[in-house]
Design a protein around this motif. Structure first.
Motif, short mmCIF file in Angstrom:
data_model
loop_
_atom_site.label_atom_id
_atom_site.label_comp_id
_atom_site.label_asym_id
_atom_site.label_seq_id
_atom_site.Cartn_x
_atom_site.Cartn_y
_atom_site.Cartn_z
N SER A 186 53.18 -21.46 -17.10
CA SER A 186 53.83 -22.34 -16.13
C SER A 186 53.43 -23.80 -16.38
CB SER A 186 53.46 -21.93 -14.70
OG SER A 186 52.06 -21.94 -14.52
N ALA A 187 52.17 -24.01 -16.80
CA ALA A 187 51.72 -25.38 -17.08
C ALA A 187 52.46 -25.96 -18.28
CB ALA A 187 50.22 -25.39 -17.33
N THR A 188 52.66 -25.14 -19.31
CA THR A 188 53.40 -25.60 -20.48
C THR A 188 54.86 -25.86 -20.13
OG1 THR A 188 51.95 -24.41 -22.00
CG2 THR A 188 54.12 -24.99 -22.82
N ALA A 189 55.44 -24.98 -19.32
CA ALA A 189 56.84 -25.16 -18.91
C ALA A 189 57.02 -26.48 -18.17
CB ALA A 189 57.28 -23.99 -18.04
N GLU A 190 56.07 -26.80 -17.30
CA GLU A 190 56.14 -28.07 -16.57
C GLU A 190 56.04 -29.26 -17.53
OE1 GLU A 190 53.27 -28.26 -13.45
OE2 GLU A 190 53.94 -26.40 -12.51
N ALA A 191 55.14 -29.14 -18.50
CA ALA A 191 54.98 -30.23 -19.47
C ALA A 191 56.24 -30.40 -20.31
CB ALA A 191 53.77 -29.95 -20.37
N LEU A 192 56.86 -29.28 -20.70
CA LEU A 192 58.10 -29.34 -21.47
C LEU A 192 59.21 -29.98 -20.66
CD1 LEU A 192 58.12 -25.86 -23.26
CD2 LEU A 192 58.23 -28.09 -24.39
N ALA A 193 59.32 -29.56 -19.40
CA ALA A 193 60.36 -30.10 -18.53
C ALA A 193 60.19 -31.61 -18.35
CB ALA A 193 60.34 -29.39 -17.18
N ALA A 194 58.94 -32.02 -18.18
CA ALA A 194 58.68 -33.45 -18.01
C ALA A 194 59.00 -34.23 -19.27
CB ALA A 194 57.21 -33.66 -17.63
N SER A 195 58.76 -33.61 -20.44
CA SER A 195 58.98 -34.32 -21.69
C SER A 195 60.46 -34.51 -22.00
CB SER A 195 58.32 -33.58 -22.85
OG SER A 195 59.02 -32.40 -23.18
N VAL A 196 61.31 -33.58 -21.53
CA VAL A 196 62.74 -33.70 -21.82
C VAL A 196 63.52 -34.27 -20.65
CG1 VAL A 196 62.72 -31.81 -23.47
CG2 VAL A 196 63.23 -31.32 -21.10
N GLY A 197 62.96 -34.13 -19.44
CA GLY A 197 63.70 -34.57 -18.27
C GLY A 197 63.26 -35.90 -17.71
N GLY A 198 62.07 -36.34 -18.11
CA GLY A 198 61.57 -37.60 -17.56
C GLY A 198 62.29 -38.79 -18.16
N HIS A 199 62.45 -39.81 -17.37
CA HIS A 199 63.12 -41.02 -17.85
C HIS A 199 62.13 -42.08 -18.30
CE1 HIS A 199 66.93 -39.45 -16.48
NE2 HIS A 199 66.43 -39.24 -15.27
N ALA A 200 60.88 -41.90 -17.90
CA ALA A 200 59.88 -42.89 -18.29
C ALA A 200 59.51 -42.71 -19.76
CB ALA A 200 58.63 -42.72 -17.43
N PRO A 201 59.29 -43.81 -20.48
CA PRO A 201 58.88 -43.68 -21.88
C PRO A 201 57.51 -43.04 -22.00
CG PRO A 201 58.63 -45.95 -21.12
CD PRO A 201 59.33 -45.20 -20.03
N ARG A 202 57.29 -42.35 -23.10
CA ARG A 202 55.99 -41.72 -23.31
C ARG A 202 54.93 -42.80 -23.45
NH1 ARG A 202 56.17 -37.71 -28.09
NH2 ARG A 202 57.63 -39.20 -28.97
N GLN A 203 53.77 -42.53 -22.88
CA GLN A 203 52.70 -43.51 -22.90
C GLN A 203 51.41 -42.85 -23.35
OE1 GLN A 203 52.75 -44.86 -18.83
NE2 GLN A 203 54.27 -46.44 -19.24
N GLY A 204 50.44 -43.70 -23.71
CA GLY A 204 49.12 -43.19 -24.06
C GLY A 204 49.18 -42.22 -25.22
N THR A 205 48.40 -41.13 -25.11
CA THR A 205 48.34 -40.16 -26.20
C THR A 205 49.68 -39.46 -26.42
OG1 THR A 205 47.52 -38.47 -24.66
CG2 THR A 205 45.87 -39.73 -25.89
N GLU A 206 50.53 -39.40 -25.39
CA GLU A 206 51.84 -38.75 -25.56
C GLU A 206 52.73 -39.54 -26.50
OE1 GLU A 206 53.63 -38.17 -21.80
OE2 GLU A 206 52.12 -36.77 -21.07
N ALA A 207 52.45 -40.83 -26.66
CA ALA A 207 53.28 -41.67 -27.53
C ALA A 207 52.83 -41.62 -28.99
CB ALA A 207 53.23 -43.12 -27.03
#
Length: 221
Positions: free
Chosen positions: A135-156
Motif C-alpha cells: 500500500s505504501a508503494t502504491a501511494e508513492a506510485l500514485a503520487a509520482s504520476v498524479g501529482g502536479h508538483a515538480p519532483r524535488q530533493g532526492t526524488e528529482a
C-alpha cells in the motif's frame, strides 16, 4: 491431481544471513525453490546468463550490492531478459526507492523486514507475471504520476545522481565512488555538484543527515 509448478528463484544479496533467512522463509512454500545464489551484481548477471532464458521464474535482488548496485543490475537484466521478473529487496524506505525501482522495470519492491507471508506472496505474484506493490508503494506510485508538483530533493535525482548521493551519504570519497561505479573522479564531482544543488545540501555531511532523515521519516506509519 495437478501439482503446482515449482517456481525457480535466484537470490542476489551479499549478506549470508539475509540469504539464509530468505531461503528459510521460501522453503516453507512447497511451490518455491531457491536454485541459485549470488553475492555481487556481476555474479547475479553471470548466473542468469548461465541458466539461460526461461530457466528462472524470478530474481530477488538487493539494491545495495557491492560493486554494481542492484539498480544497475536490474537495468542489465531487463535489457537481456525482459520477461524475467525482478523483485527488489531493500532495507531502504519504500518512499525513497520503490517508485525508482519500478520505473526501471522491477516487478515489485519489498523491504527485507517484511512478513514471511508477504515475501512468499510477492514471489508468487511476480513469478506469475504480476506487479507486487504494498500500500505504501502504491501511494508513492500514485503520487509520482498524479501529482502536479515538480519532483524535488532526492526524488528529482537521476539514477546515476542517486547512486552518487547514496555513496556520498555512506562516507565514500569522490575517488572511491569513481572506482566503485567505474567513473572518472571529475565525472563523480559533476554528479556530486548536481546532487548538492537538487537536494539543497551544502556538503557531504548534510547529505548524510538528509539520508538519515529520509530513513527515519519512512519508518513512521
Amino acid at each position: 491431481m495437478n501439482h503446482p509448478r515449482t517456481l525457480r528463484v535466484l537470490i542476489g544479496d551479499d549478506h549470508r544471513i539475509v540469504r539464509e533467512g530468505l531461503k528459510q522463509v521460501l522453503a516453507e512454500a512447497e511451490d518455491i525453490a531457491v536454485v541459485a545464489e549470488a553475492t555481487t551484481g556481476d555474479e547475479v548477471l553471470a548466473q542468469v546468463r548461465a541458466a539461460g532464458s526461461g530457466a528462472l521464474d524470478a530474481v530477488l535482488l538487493d539494491i545495495a550490492l557491492p560493486g554494481r548496485d542492484g539498480l544497475d543490475v536490474l537495468q542489465s537484466l531487463k535489457r537481456e531478459q525482459p520477461d524475467l521478473p525482478v523483485l527488489m529487496l531493500s532495507t531502504y524506505p519504500e518512499r525513497q526507492y520503490a517508485v525508482r525501482c519500478i520505473r526501471l522495470g522491477a516487478a515489485g519492491y519489498l523491504n527485507k523486514s517484511a512478513d514471511p507471508d508477504d515475501m512468499v506472496a510477492a514471489v508468487r505474484k511476480v513469478a506469475g507475471g504480476g506487479l507486487y506493490v504494498t500500500s505504501a508503494t502504491a501511494e508513492a506510485l500514485a503520487a509520482s504520476v498524479g501529482g502536479h508538483a515538480p519532483r524535488q530533493g532526492t526524488e528529482a535525482l537521476s539514477h546515476r545522481e542517486h547512486q552518487v548521493f547514496r555513496l556520498l551519504s555512506q562516507g565514500l570519497s569522490v575517488s572511491e565512488i569513481g572506482a566503485r561505479l567505474g567513473l572518472a573522479a571529475n565525472t563523480v564531482s559533476t554528479y556530486r555538484a548536481r546532487v548538492l544543488e537538487k537536494t539543497g545540501a551544502r556538503n557531504d555531511v548534510e547529505l548524510a543527515l538528509l539520508a538519515e532523515r529520509l530513513a527515519r521519516g519512512a519508518a513512521r506509519p
